[in-house]
Write a protein that holds these residues in place. Sequence first.
Motif, mmCIF file in Angstrom:
data_model
loop_
_atom_site.group_PDB
_atom_site.id
_atom_site.type_symbol
_atom_site.label_atom_id
_atom_site.label_comp_id
_atom_site.label_asym_id
_atom_site.label_seq_id
_atom_site.Cartn_x
_atom_site.Cartn_y
_atom_site.Cartn_z
ATOM 1 N N ILE C 189 -11.545 6.764 -2.168
ATOM 2 C CA ILE C 189 -10.291 6.533 -2.882
ATOM 3 C C ILE C 189 -9.996 5.039 -2.818
ATOM 4 O O ILE C 189 -10.063 4.423 -1.753
ATOM 5 N N ILE C 190 -9.691 4.479 -3.948
ATOM 6 C CA ILE C 190 -9.287 3.080 -4.003
ATOM 7 C C ILE C 190 -7.779 3.070 -4.155
ATOM 8 O O ILE C 190 -7.253 3.732 -5.052
ATOM 9 N N ASP C 191 -7.055 2.377 -3.288
ATOM 10 C CA ASP C 191 -5.617 2.314 -3.566
ATOM 11 C C ASP C 191 -5.204 0.919 -3.997
ATOM 12 O O ASP C 191 -5.696 -0.081 -3.526
ATOM 13 N N LYS C 192 -4.320 0.913 -4.985
ATOM 14 C CA LYS C 192 -3.921 -0.313 -5.649
ATOM 15 C C LYS C 192 -2.409 -0.291 -5.887
ATOM 16 O O LYS C 192 -1.741 0.693 -5.592
ATOM 17 N N THR C 193 -1.917 -1.366 -6.471
ATOM 18 C CA THR C 193 -0.502 -1.465 -6.776
ATOM 19 C C THR C 193 -0.350 -1.748 -8.260
ATOM 20 O O THR C 193 -1.060 -2.602 -8.794
ATOM 21 N N ASP C 194 0.533 -1.006 -8.941
ATOM 22 C CA ASP C 194 0.660 -1.202 -10.387
ATOM 23 C C ASP C 194 1.550 -2.418 -10.683
ATOM 24 O O ASP C 194 2.130 -3.016 -9.773
ATOM 25 N N PRO C 195 1.651 -2.789 -11.982
ATOM 26 C CA PRO C 195 2.428 -3.993 -12.303
ATOM 27 C C PRO C 195 3.902 -3.900 -11.899
ATOM 28 O O PRO C 195 4.584 -4.923 -11.861
ATOM 29 N N ARG C 196 4.391 -2.689 -11.596
ATOM 30 C CA ARG C 196 5.777 -2.568 -11.136
ATOM 31 C C ARG C 196 5.879 -2.488 -9.615
ATOM 32 O O ARG C 196 6.910 -2.133 -9.083
ATOM 33 N N ARG C 198 4.303 -0.398 -7.583
ATOM 34 C CA ARG C 198 4.146 0.934 -6.998
ATOM 35 C C ARG C 198 2.677 1.245 -6.726
ATOM 36 O O ARG C 198 1.816 0.895 -7.508
ATOM 37 N N TYR C 200 -0.761 3.235 -6.431
ATOM 38 C CA TYR C 200 -1.482 4.330 -7.061
ATOM 39 C C TYR C 200 -2.864 4.417 -6.464
ATOM 40 O O TYR C 200 -3.296 3.525 -5.738
ATOM 41 N N TYR C 201 -3.550 5.506 -6.775
ATOM 42 C CA TYR C 201 -4.830 5.808 -6.151
ATOM 43 C C TYR C 201 -5.825 6.112 -7.246
ATOM 44 O O TYR C 201 -5.489 6.769 -8.228
ATOM 45 N N TRP C 202 -7.051 5.668 -7.044
ATOM 46 C CA TRP C 202 -8.067 5.964 -8.033
ATOM 47 C C TRP C 202 -9.280 6.523 -7.308
ATOM 48 O O TRP C 202 -9.781 5.922 -6.370
ATOM 49 N N LEU D 51 -3.910 8.357 -9.689
ATOM 50 C CA LEU D 51 -3.087 9.432 -9.129
ATOM 51 C C LEU D 51 -1.893 8.831 -8.397
ATOM 52 O O LEU D 51 -1.967 7.719 -7.877
ATOM 53 N N ARG D 52 -0.825 9.606 -8.345
ATOM 54 C CA ARG D 52 0.379 9.214 -7.610
ATOM 55 C C ARG D 52 0.666 10.263 -6.553
ATOM 56 O O ARG D 52 0.410 11.452 -6.775
#
Lengths: 249, 249, 249, 249
Positions: C189-196, C198, C200-202, D51-52
Amino acid sequence: MHIMVTNDDGINAPGIIALAAALGELGTVTVVAPDREQSAVGHSLTLHAPLRVFELRKGFYAVDGTPTDCVNMGIHSLLPHRPDLVVSGINHGANLGDDVTYSGTVAAAMEANLMGIPAIAVSLATLAFERQGHFDNAARVALGIARQVTANGLPADTFLNVNIPNCPAEEMQPTLITRQGKRSFVGTIIDKTDPRGRKYYWIGSVEPAFNDEEGTDFHAVNRKHVSVTPLHLDLTNHDSMKVLSQWPL
Amino acid sequence: MHIMVTNDDGINAPGIIALAAALGELGTVTVVAPDREQSAVGHSLTLHAPLRVFELRKGFYAVDGTPTDCVNMGIHSLLPHRPDLVVSGINHGANLGDDVTYSGTVAAAMEANLMGIPAIAVSLATLAFERQGHFDNAARVALGIARQVTANGLPADTFLNVNIPNCPAEEMQPTLITRQGKRSFVGTIIDKTDPRGRKYYWIGSVEPAFNDEEGTDFHAVNRKHVSVTPLHLDLTNHDSMKVLSQWPL
Amino acid sequence: MHIMVTNDDGINAPGIIALAAALGELGTVTVVAPDREQSAVGHSLTLHAPLRVFELRKGFYAVDGTPTDCVNMGIHSLLPHRPDLVVSGINHGANLGDDVTYSGTVAAAMEANLMGIPAIAVSLATLAFERQGHFDNAARVALGIARQVTANGLPADTFLNVNIPNCPAEEMQPTLITRQGKRSFVGTIIDKTDPRGRKYYWIGSVEPAFNDEEGTDFHAVNRKHVSVTPLHLDLTNHDSMKVLSQWPL
Amino acid sequence: MHIMVTNDDGINAPGIIALAAALGELGTVTVVAPDREQSAVGHSLTLHAPLRVFELRKGFYAVDGTPTDCVNMGIHSLLPHRPDLVVSGINHGANLGDDVTYSGTVAAAMEANLMGIPAIAVSLATLAFERQGHFDNAARVALGIARQVTANGLPADTFLNVNIPNCPAEEMQPTLITRQGKRSFVGTIIDKTDPRGRKYYWIGSVEPAFNDEEGTDFHAVNRKHVSVTPLHLDLTNHDSMKVLSQWPL
């Protein structure tokens, strides 16, 4: 007195829980809200697919749709009778200026207004969509405005867009009646590559970036005032009608 | 002259194909449109998930998002340079009165306007969302209005909402500059049971049901006139500000 | 001879276009495929929502569902009569080893098999899901196997999973009948942060990582052989039944 | 002892709540489950979108994805360490015969098995997907089987598919070790018209319709036995390999 509460952050968000609790002082509250976050969905209505409802607990209905869908479901189907007031929020993040057209929170109030029901959208001006905020204070403010709406009635064709500064009660400045401000900058697109090597795009920064003009919602909230903007659904630019009537169409 | 075309019925709909073909007479056309129907999505922006783009053929980009997303993708990412004009449509079905707030077609023009680009939303007043209509005639009308917008420029803070009667050219009445009408009736919910015995809900009839007042978009189209309504993004009900300032908030 | 073609990369993918063209030599082809990419959806059936169909052009139907939905729609509703053969693909990327359980391409063939129709899943072993590949060569191979299936019939309870190396015809090695291989490593699982801001996970790398055992699909394709694996729907581990029957359940 | 619990009916379904409560007797339970119903999604993995996660309350994580996604999220990201056991269910409705390939409940156990973690799928054989059932009894049965799995370990490459009759404990018959049965009938499509006059399709009856053969899961549950079927991921039809190797491929 029956009050329907909805939002666009989803039925488990702290903002709607604080709001429903505070409005309980004014009447019987039924919550009909999206089962998932539905931010920036605008006045979006699900016509193309059916909706499902899940009663999480007594008086709390989760709908797999938008805030506008929730207002329809609540009023036409789930509530035992037509509510006296619809309150949407408390949104996590302000809904100011031209951005009100994107807002699911504001759209829910707009939908209730279309149905002839007094309606208020309430947002807390947290920064960068942070999840923590002074929701209890904001809920008290919302309750106060709801009492006024109940006592005085709203003017014709009007619903309210309320934005509350994210600060303790003692720092808050008096409430101002404002007009909708103007955006000074519009988004960007971030392009990235997913774990499988495919390109995707993410609509970027929508941080508040408004003209800081006196009398606007943005100007008020920026100085810790509660901002109350009366809105309607008429998008006509009446001033332009004369110009256009000169065109050889 | 570069023109970006989008819609909310999806990139394969007859309306957008007729529109893109007609506007080819005025400039270079790039189509950036949803890969699926996105009716009634309002001014909905996908902030919560990424977007994907698929180039179907040269100058035709399908996006898995809303019309508002398409305008963002086109202008910030896909088009080689900023377009001189954005035209959205031709929608299958009118966008009249308060319903413009639901319309994905209108929202796309609204988004371009927010970015400072001249924008026109075009709808064909087919009944009951039927898929057949006089799209070639409507495309000629859209081309004529696009030429006027190019020649004269639009007034400040204005985009156009054009509704065209679904009839042959010879039956069509002169173009009228109109204001946004008012809905007289708001939807219903139909509840049903799916093949597995579970309840679902469908938001029902949204057939045009407007007050037939002279000067409105509805009144014009109903009498086979082309209706051109200048819109802006300001939802403020300025008349209500004075009333509210008397409240003890 | 009527052939139904589907896939999971979507109706506009190069793989399905090459496949439908090649199979035209063997019979009348109808394409019923997802309107959007539906990779890794497994044997997923849309029971909770309705499906929509859009006829893009004669004999090409786009469905807003999964490959399994497409097989259902084609056979129970869209095709004038029951097809003699269902071919799914050509998938962009191999479907090998345990990963066949995730594959929408394989699931479509599985669904046809459940309905008693001979079925073949065809995949091109492009790396890293790249969109370019030797699809014309792969389509010729698929045609050859389809001819054999038509001539000989398939054994009972059997459908075929075909994987083709991504190379020119002259480099390709003879076809081998193989068994399903085993994954040696499962995702991240890669976890990242969205432009806002928050999280998210990919779900990350699902690159082929199989035990390179002789006789398996992976071993064959890895050495430029065409791999043909006979599959069925029985997941029972018969060897374990005896062990479990000793348990005091 | 750490146990991860998931399902496909969604994190608010009665079945998962009963299961998590019962397994608390055996170890520390963490629930990672879909935020919405995800029935019949098969072994579907979300590769195309992020995913969230939303922590509803301590130890209860809602994910906007499939059961397979939940297993990935739990094991690779949310749980403090690798669980000793994954239990999926209690599904509302049986998962029998060929239908196990559609099942999100079974797929979650399959995914854990791929990662080398002992896994059990548990379903309650309610009829017609009715929401009411003997979940407390089923949860006791699941706990008993989980204890056995912990005590004895599972055979190599094996996970369990458990189906429990929907009856009170005193009517329940002894547990049988079974093989996967066969479907005798495959669905239908119902076509309808939506409130806007557009056609849509609904995949119809998937009521149990299996060959009532002795030794199968269906036969057992149909006679009020608990059915335990050992499954693996190998879809190879080994018997067909010999036949195919005669073909001139």
